[in-house]
Scaffold this active site. Structure first.
Site, mmCIF file in Angstrom:
data_model
loop_
_atom_site.group_PDB
_atom_site.id
_atom_site.type_symbol
_atom_site.label_atom_id
_atom_site.label_comp_id
_atom_site.label_asym_id
_atom_site.label_seq_id
_atom_site.Cartn_x
_atom_site.Cartn_y
_atom_site.Cartn_z
ATOM 1 N NE ARG A 55 -1.556 -2.489 2.784
ATOM 2 C CZ ARG A 55 -1.840 -3.761 2.519
ATOM 3 N NH1 ARG A 55 -3.034 -4.083 2.091
ATOM 4 N NH2 ARG A 55 -0.946 -4.703 2.707
ATOM 5 C CB THR A 56 3.240 2.583 2.501
ATOM 6 O OG1 THR A 56 2.394 2.035 3.514
ATOM 7 C CG2 THR A 56 3.718 3.960 2.928
ATOM 8 C CE LYS A 83 28.041 -4.431 -5.740
ATOM 9 N NZ LYS A 83 28.124 -3.318 -6.682
ATOM 10 N NE ARG A 105 6.753 0.699 5.372
ATOM 11 C CZ ARG A 105 5.559 0.133 5.161
ATOM 12 N NH1 ARG A 105 5.468 -1.138 4.793
ATOM 13 N NH2 ARG A 105 4.462 0.830 5.323
ATOM 14 C CG HIS A 133 2.813 3.605 9.015
ATOM 15 N ND1 HIS A 133 3.042 4.490 7.971
ATOM 16 C CD2 HIS A 133 2.396 2.447 8.429
ATOM 17 C CE1 HIS A 133 2.769 3.883 6.833
ATOM 18 N NE2 HIS A 133 2.373 2.651 7.070
HETATM 19 N N1 CP Z 1 -0.593 -0.238 5.919
HETATM 20 C C1 CP Z 1 0.625 -0.432 5.386
HETATM 21 O O1 CP Z 1 1.619 0.205 5.792
HETATM 22 O O2 CP Z 1 0.655 -1.372 4.390
HETATM 23 P P1 CP Z 1 1.943 -1.777 3.539
HETATM 24 O O3 CP Z 1 2.895 -2.497 4.486
HETATM 25 O O4 CP Z 1 1.434 -2.663 2.437
HETATM 26 O O5 CP Z 1 2.597 -0.509 3.021
#
Ligand code: CP
Length: 305
Positions: A55-56, A83, A105, A133
């Site tokens: 999603r993100t 490496k 992320r 998040h």
């Molecule tokens: N909700 C969410 O962060 O989903 P993803 O891990 O698919 O990005």
């Protein structure tokens, strides 16, 4: 205006409201087909996902392109990290290419802040360990506002593996700052030792925890983050904590069901609840990822440093 978006903890209620208003603006503009498609023309957004995402990562990519930016989706598995190049040298190398924004992320606590302190461009946290998040919390709040018209006074029950959930942390911080009543519902081993905000009520019974809730938010068990205790038996967990229509009767009759995804059907949520077109907001949450991330990219990339 904000320079980076690293956490909800950093933001006050006015800044949260500004971002939600802009997300609402983009949600309406997308619906009407009228927005400035060149807002981020000539800008480059670099996405660095050191953890998997559906999603993100995709919604940041689409959001940036809807605003006219170019997107470089960097791939950790194909990079020179294999490496033995260090994380900090990797960030310095990528920063030397002068992206206009970095979306990151990472499973390590505080990685987005570490990057923000090293680079010259805005940094957006797309998932920081179990800590925060923030963009998920904004899209969830937008969904609640669209359905319930407000955040203040809403009863929001966040249920499941709260201990390992950055979504629970960011949502609890945003919602309490905006005047909602937040409850955590989990067995003791999945309840955090330290609560992320003041005023959160904790329940180990889902029936009690979702009583009179306006919003029931389910979370999956995050096996990849479990470093203590044992993983509960999934069938037993569903029997005790899975959201079924029978259990949902304890919430308000018009309560909505949310889930940030990915969901594990038959573990934290029953199929028929997850797929209910009226009560389940999951597809709406995913759709709201686009205007929310458009708003955030617009805000950090338009702000004067
Ligand atoms: N909700 C969410 O962060 O989903 P993803 O891990 O698919 O990005």
């Amino acid at each position: 205006m904000i320079k980076h978006l690293l956490s909800i903890e950093d933001l006050n209620a006015e800044q949260i409201e500004d971002i939600l208003n802009r997300a609402d603006y983009y949600a309406r503009a997308l619906y009407d087909g009228r927005w400035d498609r060149d807002k981020l023309d000539q800008k480059i957004v670099l996405t660095l996902f050191f953890e998997n995402s559906t999603r993100t990562v995709t919604s940041f990519d689409i959001a940036a392109k809807r605003l006219g930016a170019d997107v470089v989706n960097w791939n950790a598995d194909l990079s020179s990290l294999s490496k033995d190049e260090s994380f900090s040298d990797t960030i310095d190398t990528l920063s030397a290419m002068k992206p206009d924004c970095i979306v990151i992320r990472h499973s390590d606590y505080g990685a987005p802040k570490f990057v923000a302190d090293r680079v010259k461009c805005p940094v957006v946290n797309a998932g920081d360990s179990w800590r925060e998040h923030p963009t998920q919390a904004f899209l969830d709040a937008l969904t609640m506002i669209q359905e319930k018209g407000k955040l203040k006074g809403l009863n929001v029950a966040i249920c499941g593996d709260v201990a390992h959930s950055r979504v629970a942390n960011s949502n609890a911080r945003l919602l309490t700052k905006m005047g909602a009543n937040v409850r955590f519902v989990a067995p003791q081993m999945l309840m955090p030792q330290k609560l992320p905000a003041e005023g959160i009520e904790c329940f180990d019974s889902i029936e009690e925890g979702i009583k009179d809730a306006d919003v029931v938010m389910m979370l999956r068990i995050q096996k990849e983050r479990m470093d203590r205790g044992t993983i509960p038996d999934e069938a037993a967990y569903f029997n005790n904590y899975g959201l079924t229509f029978e259990r949902l009767k304890h919430a308000k009759p018009d309560a909505i069901v949310m889930h940030p995804g990915p969901m594990n059907r038959g573990v934290e949520i029953a199929d028929d609840v997850a797929d209910d077109p009226k009560r389940s907001m999951m597809k709406r949450q995913v759709a709201n990822g686009i205007p929310t991330r458009m708003a955030i990219l617009d805000m950090v990339m338009s702000s004067k440093k």
